[in-house]
Scaffold this motif. Structure first.
Motif, short mmCIF file in Angstrom:
data_model
loop_
_atom_site.label_atom_id
_atom_site.label_comp_id
_atom_site.label_asym_id
_atom_site.label_seq_id
_atom_site.Cartn_x
_atom_site.Cartn_y
_atom_site.Cartn_z
N GLY A 112 -1.64 -1.31 0.98
CA GLY A 112 -1.04 -2.39 1.76
C GLY A 112 0.45 -2.59 1.54
O GLY A 112 1.06 -3.50 2.08
N GLY A 114 2.80 -0.80 2.54
CA GLY A 114 3.59 -0.41 3.73
C GLY A 114 3.90 1.07 3.75
O GLY A 114 4.80 1.52 4.46
N LYS A 115 3.14 1.86 2.99
CA LYS A 115 3.38 3.31 2.92
C LYS A 115 3.31 4.01 4.28
O LYS A 115 4.21 4.74 4.64
CB LYS A 115 2.28 3.98 2.08
CG LYS A 115 2.60 4.18 0.66
CD LYS A 115 1.47 4.89 -0.03
CE LYS A 115 0.08 4.41 0.31
NZ LYS A 115 -0.26 3.02 0.09
N THR A 116 2.19 3.77 4.96
CA THR A 116 1.99 4.50 6.21
C THR A 116 3.06 4.12 7.23
O THR A 116 3.65 4.98 7.88
CB THR A 116 0.57 4.22 6.75
OG1 THR A 116 -0.36 4.66 5.75
CG2 THR A 116 0.32 4.96 8.04
N THR A 117 3.32 2.83 7.33
CA THR A 117 4.36 2.36 8.24
C THR A 117 5.71 2.99 7.87
O THR A 117 6.45 3.47 8.72
CB THR A 117 4.47 0.82 8.14
OG1 THR A 117 3.16 0.27 8.18
CG2 THR A 117 5.30 0.26 9.27
N LYS A 250 9.04 -5.09 3.83
CA LYS A 250 8.75 -6.48 4.20
C LYS A 250 9.83 -7.45 3.74
O LYS A 250 9.54 -8.58 3.33
CB LYS A 250 7.38 -6.90 3.63
CG LYS A 250 6.26 -5.91 4.01
CD LYS A 250 4.90 -6.41 3.59
CE LYS A 250 3.89 -5.26 3.63
NZ LYS A 250 2.56 -5.64 3.18
N ASP A 252 11.89 -8.66 5.69
CA ASP A 252 12.07 -9.62 6.77
C ASP A 252 11.15 -10.80 6.48
O ASP A 252 9.98 -10.64 6.17
CB ASP A 252 11.69 -8.98 8.11
CG ASP A 252 10.31 -8.32 8.07
OD1 ASP A 252 10.07 -7.52 7.14
OD2 ASP A 252 9.48 -8.62 8.94
N GLY A 277 10.75 -5.00 8.97
CA GLY A 277 9.98 -5.29 10.16
C GLY A 277 8.91 -4.25 10.40
O GLY A 277 8.87 -3.23 9.71
N GLU A 278 8.01 -4.52 11.34
CA GLU A 278 6.89 -3.60 11.55
C GLU A 278 7.21 -2.48 12.50
O GLU A 278 6.50 -1.49 12.56
CB GLU A 278 5.68 -4.39 12.05
CG GLU A 278 5.12 -5.31 10.98
CD GLU A 278 3.92 -6.10 11.47
OE1 GLU A 278 2.80 -5.61 11.29
OE2 GLU A 278 4.13 -7.18 12.04
N1 LIG Z 1 6.93 -7.61 8.36
C1 LIG Z 1 6.79 -6.38 7.88
N2 LIG Z 1 5.57 -5.81 7.81
C2 LIG Z 1 5.46 -4.56 7.34
C3 LIG Z 1 6.60 -3.82 6.90
N3 LIG Z 1 6.16 -2.61 6.47
C4 LIG Z 1 4.81 -2.61 6.63
N4 LIG Z 1 4.38 -3.77 7.15
C5 LIG Z 1 2.99 -4.18 7.47
O1 LIG Z 1 2.22 -4.16 6.29
C6 LIG Z 1 0.87 -3.81 6.59
C7 LIG Z 1 0.40 -2.65 5.70
O2 LIG Z 1 1.14 -1.50 6.04
P1 LIG Z 1 0.61 -0.01 5.84
O3 LIG Z 1 1.73 0.87 6.23
O4 LIG Z 1 -0.68 0.21 6.53
O5 LIG Z 1 0.41 0.01 4.28
P2 LIG Z 1 -0.26 1.14 3.35
O6 LIG Z 1 -1.62 0.67 3.02
O7 LIG Z 1 0.58 1.18 2.11
O8 LIG Z 1 -0.24 2.42 4.09
C8 LIG Z 1 0.83 -3.46 8.05
O9 LIG Z 1 0.34 -4.58 8.76
C9 LIG Z 1 2.31 -3.23 8.40
O10 LIG Z 1 2.58 -3.52 9.73
C10 LIG Z 1 7.89 -4.46 6.97
O11 LIG Z 1 8.95 -3.92 6.59
N5 LIG Z 1 7.93 -5.73 7.47
#
Ligand SMILES: Nc1nc2c(ncn2[C@@H]2O[C@H](COP(=O)(O)OP(=O)(O)O)[C@@H](O)[C@H]2O)c(=O)[nH]1
Ligand SMILES: [Mg+2]
Length: 457
Positions: A112, A114-117, A250, A252, A277-278
């Motif tokens: 969670g 934000g790796k994948t994003t 995150k 923002d 941001g997302e």
């Molecule tokens: N507001 C905001 N949300 C983010 C950011 N980066 C990731 N997210 C959100 O965080 C949540 C988890 O992200 P994800 O990439 O799936 O995390 P992972 O489990 O590490 O791969 C998702 O709902 C993303 O949209 C960011 O820079 N800003």
């Protein structure tokens, strides 16, 4: 924008200085208190806050005013410098392998974060600079992980490799890297599951995959909303790998982002990007100076600081710089800065008029062309790597093509910039060598073409 609430509080504090008629001890102390409060609210570590505010107060009260600067400007500069210092002073970039060798990047981080994003954002970042990027999905835990990536990246035409049926992450990583190597991609980014909630498991997973694919750099993604707790993750990571950098996400709308940034920075692990941001475009290279400038509410801090810097600059120093320049020892970046400085001072026409023997009759089209060139140079240079900027000699044809693709220009435009650089180098050498008259430099792209002028003594 990142750290909006901290920014508001700091900007408010600085306004007290710019608005007060006299800046005395009382005002300084009051402002320092405000800054203290702002940083604490942002979850910055108390010790750090005390240190930074003590430095600001001491310097603001004790330091002698540099010539040509008002006390207000001086204090603003001190606040800027001290806050920059504790967020990390240097901007660091991801080092790419020479053309022909794919750069392999491994993304790690807890669930969670934000790796994948961030994997997607980073791929987009490099794609926009003209690189061919492939993304490998090794997340065998989260249902739909592959489709999450593919959906995120499909609209921007970035290739994603994965197998939703497979349960073997290490195998997936290896196969994916091989796949993109065969297809001659420039950059391969491997996203991982990060199924762990704490550091130990995370490091273990990272070691397993890193051992299999030997990444050039491992990137830890940290959720900025956890504030100064980020320190634990950054430290564990720093101890586990020497080839590591950090992206904080995150920022923002997170009240605690300042705490995360400062805590990670204090560990000495380099923060290379921040997520704000997302959307796929919401990734910013982390450049502490620019970041703090924005944080303090100066869209245009550069102007202020240039003024402050120039006024207080050691004269010997700038003479040395000038000499280096004249000896032809400068990079593309230096050249651009010089040209930009000219353009910052207003229309080039005005500048030319200040140089004895020049300018009086410069045709308008010539001035407009120069300004247009400057803009195009900026776009082109944004698509170059640090290495290329520092050493343009290495830019051979395949790189020219890549840079043109990334900047949406033509290879001829890139060559024109390089030509201008070579010409300026030659010219400066002549300048420095003879300190005399320059005659009729050839080439229509050269702003000094066809001019005669004497170097002012
Ligand atoms: N507001 C905001 N949300 C983010 C950011 N980066 C990731 N997210 C959100 O965080 C949540 C988890 O992200 P994800 O990439 O799936 O995390 P992972 O489990 O590490 O791969 C998702 O709902 C993303 O949209 C960011 O820079 N800003
Ligand atoms: Mg994920």
């Amino acid at each position: 924008m990142a750290l909006e609430s901290l920014s508001e509080a700091l900007t408010g504090a600085l306004k007290k200085i710019t608005r007060s008629s006299v800046v005395d001890k009382e005002v300084v102390k009051d402002v320092v208190k405000d800054i203290q409060r702002a940083l604490l609210v942002a979850d910055v570590n108390v010790q750090l806050v005390l240190q930074v505010t003590k430095n600001i107060e001491k310097r603001a009260l004790d330091e002698e005013l540099p010539p040509g600067i008002s006390r207000k400007e001086h204090i603003v500069r001190i606040v800027y410098e001290e806050i920059t210092k504790f967020l990390g002073e240097k901007a660091e970039k991801i080092v790419l392998q020479p053309a022909g060798t794919p750069t392999i990047l491994l993304m790690v981080g807890i669930q969670g974060s934000g790796k994948t994003t961030t994997t997607g954002k980073l791929a987009r970042h490099f794609q926009r600079r003209g690189f061919k990027v492939g993304v490998v999905c090794t997340d065998t835990w989260r249902p739909g992980a592959y489709f999450q990536l593919a959906q995120y990246l499909e609209p921007v035409n970035i290739d994603v490799w994965g197998d939703p049926e497979s349960k073997d992450a290490v195998r997936l990583a290896k196969d994916g890297v091989r796949h993109f190597k065969d297809k001659k991609h420039d950059i391969i980014i491997v996203d991982t599951a990060g199924r762990h909630k704490e550091e130990a498991g995370l490091i273990e997973e990272m070691r397993e995959i890193a051992g299999a694919i030997k990444p050039h750099e491992t990137i830890l993604v940290i959720d900025g909303t956890i504030g100064q707790q980020a320190k634990g993750q950054a430290e564990a990571f720093k101890n586990a790998t020497t080839l590591g950098s950090i992206i904080i996400t995150k920022l923002d709308g997170s009240a605690k982002g300042g705490g995360a940034l400062s805590a990670v920075s204090a560990t000495g692990a380099p923060i290379k990007f921040i997520g704000e941001g997302e959307r796929i475009e919401n990734l910013e290279p982390f450049e502490p100076e620019r970041f703090v400038a924005k944080l303090l509410g100066f869209g245009d801090l550069k102007t202020l600081l240039t003024k402050v810097k120039e006024a207080s600059k050691d004269k010997e120093m700038s003479k040395k710089d000038a000499q280096k320049f004249m000896a032809g020892k400068f990079t593309l970046k230096d050249m651009y800065q010089q040209l930009e400085m000219l353009s910052n001072m207003g229309p080039l026409q005005q500048i030319f008029q200040m140089i004895p023997g020049m300018g009086a009759n410069l045709p308008k089209s010539f001035v407009e062309d120069s300004e247009k060139n400057l803009y195009r140079y900026k776009v082109i240079m944004n698509s170059m790597t640090e290495k290329e900027l520092a050493d343009p000699k290495i830019i051979h044809f395949s790189r020219v093509k890549r840079i043109a693709r990334g900047s949406g220009t033509k290879p001829d435009d890139v060559k024109a910039l390089l030509g201008q650089y070579e010409m300026m180098k030659k010219m400066m050498k002549q300048f420095g060598g003879k300190r005399g008259r320059i005659k009729k430099m050839a080439g229509k792209n050269n702003p000094l073409a066809g001019m005669n002028f004497d170097l002012p003594e």
